[in-house]
Design an enzyme around this catalytic site. Structure first.
Site, PDB file in Angstrom:
ATOM      1  N   ASP A  17       2.687   5.842   1.592  1.00 53.94           N
ATOM      2  CA  ASP A  17       2.472   4.473   0.994  1.00 53.94           C
ATOM      3  C   ASP A  17       1.718   4.200  -0.024  1.00 53.94           C
ATOM      4  O   ASP A  17       0.757   5.203  -0.223  1.00 53.94           O
ATOM      5  CB  ASP A  17       2.115   3.513   2.359  1.00 53.94           C
ATOM      6  N   ASP A  42      -1.234   1.777  -2.362  1.00 50.57           N
ATOM      7  CA  ASP A  42      -1.891   0.938  -2.306  1.00 50.57           C
ATOM      8  C   ASP A  42      -2.314   0.475  -3.922  1.00 50.57           C
ATOM      9  O   ASP A  42      -2.265   1.326  -4.598  1.00 50.57           O
ATOM     10  CB  ASP A  42      -3.233   0.975  -1.420  1.00 50.57           C
ATOM     11  N   ASP A  87     -14.496   5.060   0.869  1.00 51.45           N
ATOM     12  CA  ASP A  87     -15.178   6.032   1.909  1.00 51.45           C
ATOM     13  C   ASP A  87     -15.676   7.666   1.105  1.00 51.45           C
ATOM     14  O   ASP A  87     -16.570   7.711   0.886  1.00 51.45           O
ATOM     15  CB  ASP A  87     -14.424   6.032   3.153  1.00 51.45           C
TER      16      ASP A  87
HETATM   17  P1  ATP Z   1      -3.401   7.748   4.384  1.00 50.67           P
HETATM   18  O1  ATP Z   1      -2.472   8.695   3.891  1.00 50.67           O
HETATM   19  O2  ATP Z   1      -3.625   7.894   5.718  1.00 50.67           O
HETATM   20  O3  ATP Z   1      -2.885   6.129   4.230  1.00 50.67           O
HETATM   21  P2  ATP Z   1      -5.631   6.421   2.789  1.00 50.67           P
HETATM   22  O4  ATP Z   1      -6.502   7.136   2.118  1.00 50.67           O
HETATM   23  O5  ATP Z   1      -4.542   5.711   2.065  1.00 50.67           O
HETATM   24  O6  ATP Z   1      -4.819   7.582   3.680  1.00 50.67           O
HETATM   25  P3  ATP Z   1      -5.737   3.825   4.052  1.00 50.67           P
HETATM   26  O7  ATP Z   1      -6.344   3.742   5.691  1.00 50.67           O
HETATM   27  O8  ATP Z   1      -4.569   3.595   3.801  1.00 50.67           O
HETATM   28  O9  ATP Z   1      -6.141   5.295   3.946  1.00 50.67           O
HETATM   29  O10 ATP Z   1      -6.874   3.429   3.193  1.00 50.67           O
HETATM   30  C1  ATP Z   1      -6.514   3.121   1.829  1.00 50.67           C
HETATM   31  C2  ATP Z   1      -8.046   3.388   0.966  1.00 50.67           C
HETATM   32  O11 ATP Z   1      -8.789   2.479   1.421  1.00 50.67           O
HETATM   33  C3  ATP Z   1      -8.638   4.665   1.195  1.00 50.67           C
HETATM   34  O12 ATP Z   1      -8.234   5.923   0.457  1.00 50.67           O
HETATM   35  C4  ATP Z   1     -10.196   4.218   0.902  1.00 50.67           C
HETATM   36  O13 ATP Z   1     -10.301   4.142  -0.457  1.00 50.67           O
HETATM   37  C5  ATP Z   1     -10.058   2.908   1.447  1.00 50.67           C
HETATM   38  N1  ATP Z   1     -10.610   2.633   2.832  1.00 50.67           N
HETATM   39  C6  ATP Z   1      -9.740   2.749   3.867  1.00 50.67           C
HETATM   40  N2  ATP Z   1     -10.569   2.628   5.077  1.00 50.67           N
HETATM   41  C7  ATP Z   1     -11.936   2.614   4.596  1.00 50.67           C
HETATM   42  C8  ATP Z   1     -13.016   2.401   5.460  1.00 50.67           C
HETATM   43  N3  ATP Z   1     -13.034   2.643   6.417  1.00 50.67           N
HETATM   44  N4  ATP Z   1     -14.218   2.615   4.647  1.00 50.67           N
HETATM   45  C9  ATP Z   1     -14.182   3.030   3.140  1.00 50.67           C
HETATM   46  N5  ATP Z   1     -13.038   2.883   2.630  1.00 50.67           N
HETATM   47  C10 ATP Z   1     -12.069   2.772   3.107  1.00 50.67           C
HETATM   48 MG    MG Z   2      -2.750   4.366   2.646  1.00 48.21          MG
END
Ligand code: ATP
Ligand code: MG
Length: 466
Positions: A78, A80, A159
């Site tokens: 996905d 963002d 993060d």
């Molecule tokens: P995935 O492939 O699982 O979607 P992702 O990195 O995109 O991994 P998401 O949970 O979709 O994870 O979050 C999108 C972004 O938002 C992360 O890449 C990070 O930059 C930020 N983020 C998400 N959760 C947190 C958190 N708990 N603390 C700090 N930053 C976060």
């Molecule tokens: Mg994501």
């Protein structure tokens, strides 16, 4: 009272910043030839969103996990987008845009194409929060998050360094505030800022560390790993629903077995799911249970990696099965009849889970259905098999039963019998029924032949175990 009111008003105003100074520094600009992101892996809709925002005069970037995955050459699941437009401003630019969330307000922009609708999550750059405000609990956990800030601040709140890169599809440039690209090359997962402080702000980051390490195969940087042993217990304060979401992500990551090992290595599995304590802590006596869960997880990982869907109910049913089996046997040993013993054991197993992370109700009913079907696979006489294949969740129950056969908890001949039974015609089925009759010497009740219907696929048609 008045100050509270003023603070609330200020929070609504995107232009007002009342947080610590922006000391986040300038990003490294990484041109196309250095990052090698393949534009073909981009979602057209995500690009549409950034373009629309940019044309309206805002900054807009693809951000987070999508940039990490693109830089790894993986197609992101996905996308963002991060922007300096406020949620209201974003919403006004798109036809299908919905404001969601309270603690962390974002906009979902939906696109309807040929397949599933695609949702692009658009968030406004967030400000860094200091500990003095009313956004932070005593433990340091962040409670509210709608204070807008600069891109640099937004990056510092993310993060891991590899999750804090911004990609502009128009210029094909990556903005990297925290050395994410260098960490990618070093295969290192590094928390931005002071790791202990960041875990206190949001203990779920410890689970995310384990999940991303399993997914990328990267090593946790020493300073990022060190505080986890001491701070792991903070996960107890996290609301159960959030914990559930994160564990579900971990189990559905396509790397669940590695991630669960990672949880164990980090000492994080305690209290999350009693079944994880049980599986990961016990020794030889749980070998059967361990094998079953390992097989179920390997099977889930394989399905996810090859783009197939997995039902969470099915997955939890497998994870809890060893526990259920133990309770079921104990009930039978107490003299309970087989089926009531099973149902009682299901209640016990589910109740035990509530002490840690509660499994949501919508999955609970799937699990119960899959479990309660299991004894029915052993009744291969009379009209029972015909009834069973007509039940709406037959496919899930069957796949589950095959996993039991694969670990020989159930006689593999029974699994084979069912595989033959659903593949053959009426004559073949009669022969199979007769073979059971001979096997057991029992005299089944007269079989009333029913018109055979194809079983409805409750999980995707490929067998989960074959
Ligand atoms: P995935 O492939 O699982 O979607 P992702 O990195 O995109 O991994 P998401 O949970 O979709 O994870 O979050 C999108 C972004 O938002 C992360 O890449 C990070 O930059 C930020 N983020 C998400 N959760 C947190 C958190 N708990 N603390 C700090 N930053 C976060
Ligand atoms: Mg994501």
């Amino acid at each position: 009272m008045i100050t509270k009111f003023i603070k609330r008003i200020l929070r609504r105003d995107p232009m007002v910043k009342h947080t610590q100074a922006n000391n986040t520094g300038a990003p490294k600009r990484i041109p196309k030839k250095a990052h090698r992101i393949d534009p073909h892996l981009l979602s057209k809709n995500a690009v549409k969103v950034t373009h629309t925002l940019q044309q309206a005069g805002f900054e807009a970037f693809i951000v987070g996990g999508a940039v990490r995955d693109l830089a790894l050459g993986i197609s992101p699941k996905d996308f963002d987008v991060a922007t300096n437009a406020t949620p209201d401003q974003v919403q006004r630019l798109f036809r299908k845009a919905r404001l969601i969330g309270r603690r962390f307000q974002i906009v979902h922009v939906t696109f309807f194409g040929k397949g599933h609708p695609e949702i692009i999550e658009v968030s406004t750059f967030r400000a860094l929060l200091d500990n003095a405000g009313d956004h932070v609990a005593e433990s340091g956990r962040i409670l509210r998050d709608n204070v807008w800030g600069s891109q640099g601040e937004d990056a510092a709140r993310r993060d891991f360094t590899i999750n804090a890169m911004y990609y502009d599809p128009s210029s094909e440039t990556v903005l990297d505030y925290h050395g994410g690209m260098a960490d990618m090359q070093k295969k290192t997962l590094r928390m931005i800022g002071d790791p202990a402080k960041r875990y206190r702000e949001d203990p779920v980051r410890m689970l995310r560390a384990v999940r991303f390490a399993a997914k990328t195969g990267f090593e946790l940087d020493g300073a990022t790993r060190a505080p986890i042993a001491k701070l792991g217990k903070l996960l107890n304060d996290v609301p159960s629903a959030r914990l559930f979401d994160e564990i579900l992500k971990l189990l559905m990551s396509g790397y669940s077995w590695a991630a669960i090992q990672g949880l164990k290595d980090a000492g994080l599995h305690h209290g999350l799911l009693p079944l994880l304590d049980h599986i990961l802590d016990t020794g030889a006596d749980s070998k059967g249970a361990n094998d079953f869960v390992k097989l179920a997880l390997a099977n889930t990982d394989e399905r996810i990696q090859s783009g197939k869907s997995v039902s969470a109910g099915f997955l939890f049913a497998t994870l809890l099965w060893p526990d259920l089996l133990k309770n079921w046997k104990a009930n039978s040993a107490k003299g309970m009849a087989n089926i009531p013993a099973l149902h009682d054991a299901m209640d016990d197993t589910i109740a035990t889970q509530s002490s840690g992370m509660t499994i949501q109700r919508r999955f609970e009913s799937d699990m119960r259905e899959i479990w309660s079907m299991q004894p029915r696979f052993e009744r291969r006489v009379g009209r029972y098999p015909y009834r069973l294949i007509e039940s709406p969740r037959f496919r899930a129950g069957y796949d589950f039963m095959l996993l039991r056969c694969a670990t020989e908890e159930l006689n593999p001949a029974i699994g084979q019998w069912w595989t033959d039974f659903i593949a053959t015609d009426v004559t073949g089925q009669d022969e199979l029924m007769a073979s059971v009759k001979n096997e057991s010497g029992s005299s089944p009740s007269p079989a009333k032949r029913r018109r055979r219907r194809k079983p409805k696929a409750a999980v995707p048609p490929e067998s989960a175990a074959s």
